[in-house]
Design a protein around this motif. Structure first.
Motif, mmCIF file in Angstrom:
data_model
loop_
_atom_site.group_PDB
_atom_site.id
_atom_site.type_symbol
_atom_site.label_atom_id
_atom_site.label_comp_id
_atom_site.label_asym_id
_atom_site.label_seq_id
_atom_site.Cartn_x
_atom_site.Cartn_y
_atom_site.Cartn_z
ATOM 1 N N HIS A 1 1.718 4.524 -2.771
ATOM 2 C CA HIS A 1 1.747 5.976 -2.545
ATOM 3 C C HIS A 1 2.927 6.619 -3.265
ATOM 4 N N HIS B 1 -6.093 8.481 -2.081
ATOM 5 C CA HIS B 1 -6.297 7.156 -2.671
ATOM 6 C C HIS B 1 -7.230 7.277 -3.873
ATOM 7 N N HIS C 1 0.834 -1.205 0.000
ATOM 8 C CA HIS C 1 0.000 0.000 0.000
ATOM 9 C C HIS C 1 0.876 1.266 0.000
ATOM 10 N N PHE D 1 -5.431 4.072 -7.817
ATOM 11 C CA PHE D 1 -4.670 3.534 -6.678
ATOM 12 C C PHE D 1 -5.400 2.313 -6.114
HETATM 13 ZN ZN ZN Z 1 -2.735 5.205 2.089
#
Ligand code: ZN
Length: 241
Positions: A190, A206, A186, A210
């Motif tokens: 980013h 997000h 995750h 994403f």
């Molecule tokens: Zn995040």
């Protein structure tokens, strides 16, 4: 009794100031340092030259001191070359930080007791990102909280320093590897998808692409389910950090 190093340094510095003063015919003050990148800087304030020099210059031969004076006075190109050569010859005196010290200085601590974040990061990078993500990863630090936590930020990514930080509560044997991998994955996303402003003007960290990408993680469903069942365990984890 041998003179203390600080006193010796002062004596050597005064000698160097005098050697430069006679060549520049101006007042000179010098600071000596132990930097690893910039060996020499100077400023001129009216009739006074202020130099900041690496300690390798303390015992430099006369031709180097002459080059120093020429460089400071006229920005002499030939003098600059002579100084570069001197620095090159003496680079053994420039302190080098071991990678371990460098990590300590940045407080990077990726190994952990149970989950080695460096290995996890490398494997994910290879499997999902063709090893293209260049970022550092580390545990902690955990914000100090009194009593039980009400929420936990399991990971973060700083785009400025390119450092992924993972909460140390994840470094427990009861936390399955695939869960830690998901959190790391995750944060790697980013790095790929920077925050955007949505149509309503709010920052969206997000975005839809994403979230789509995140679902490609091999244990996505299992990791989510584990979080749902075990959040309490993470909130109660005692970590020093
Ligand atoms: Zn995040």
């Amino acid at each position: 009794m041998a003179p203390e190093p600080n006193r010796l340094l002062k004596v050597w510095r005064r000698v160097l100031e005098r050697r430069l003063r006679t060549r520049l015919r101006a007042k000179v003050s010098i600071d000596i340092h132990d930097n690893t990148h910039t060996m020499l800087t100077f400023q001129r304030h009216r009739a006074r030259f202020r130099l900041r020099l690496h300690h390798m210059f303390l015992a430099a031969p006369d031709d180097v001191i002459q080059a120093l004076a020429d460089f400071v006075r006229h920005g002499d190109a030939e003098a600059s070359i002579r100084l570069d050569k001197f620095i090159e010859r003496n680079k053994a005196y420039i302190r080098r930080l071991s990678p371990e010290k460098m990590r300590k200085r940045l407080r990077l601590d990726p190994v952990g007791r149970h989950h080695d974040l460096g290995r996890i990061f490398d494997r994910l990078n290879e499997r999902y990102f063709q090893s293209r993500i260049s970022a550092a990863i580390t545990y902690g630090p955990a914000p100090r909280v009194k009593g039980p936590r009400k929420s936990i930020k399991m990971g973060s990514y700083s785009a400025d320093s390119r450092v992924i930080r993972i909460h140390p509560a994840l470094d427990q044997p009861v936390v399955p590897r695939y869960f830690v991998e998901w959190i790391v994955f995750h944060e790697m996303l980013h790095h790929v998808y920077r925050a955007k402003r949505g149509d309503d003007g709010r920052r969206c960290v997000h975005p839809p692409e994403f979230l789509d990408h995140e679902r490609r993680f091999h244990d996505f469903k299992r990791a989510q389910a584990w979080e749902d069942d075990n959040l309490d365990l993470l909130l109660r984890a005692r970590v020093d950090g």
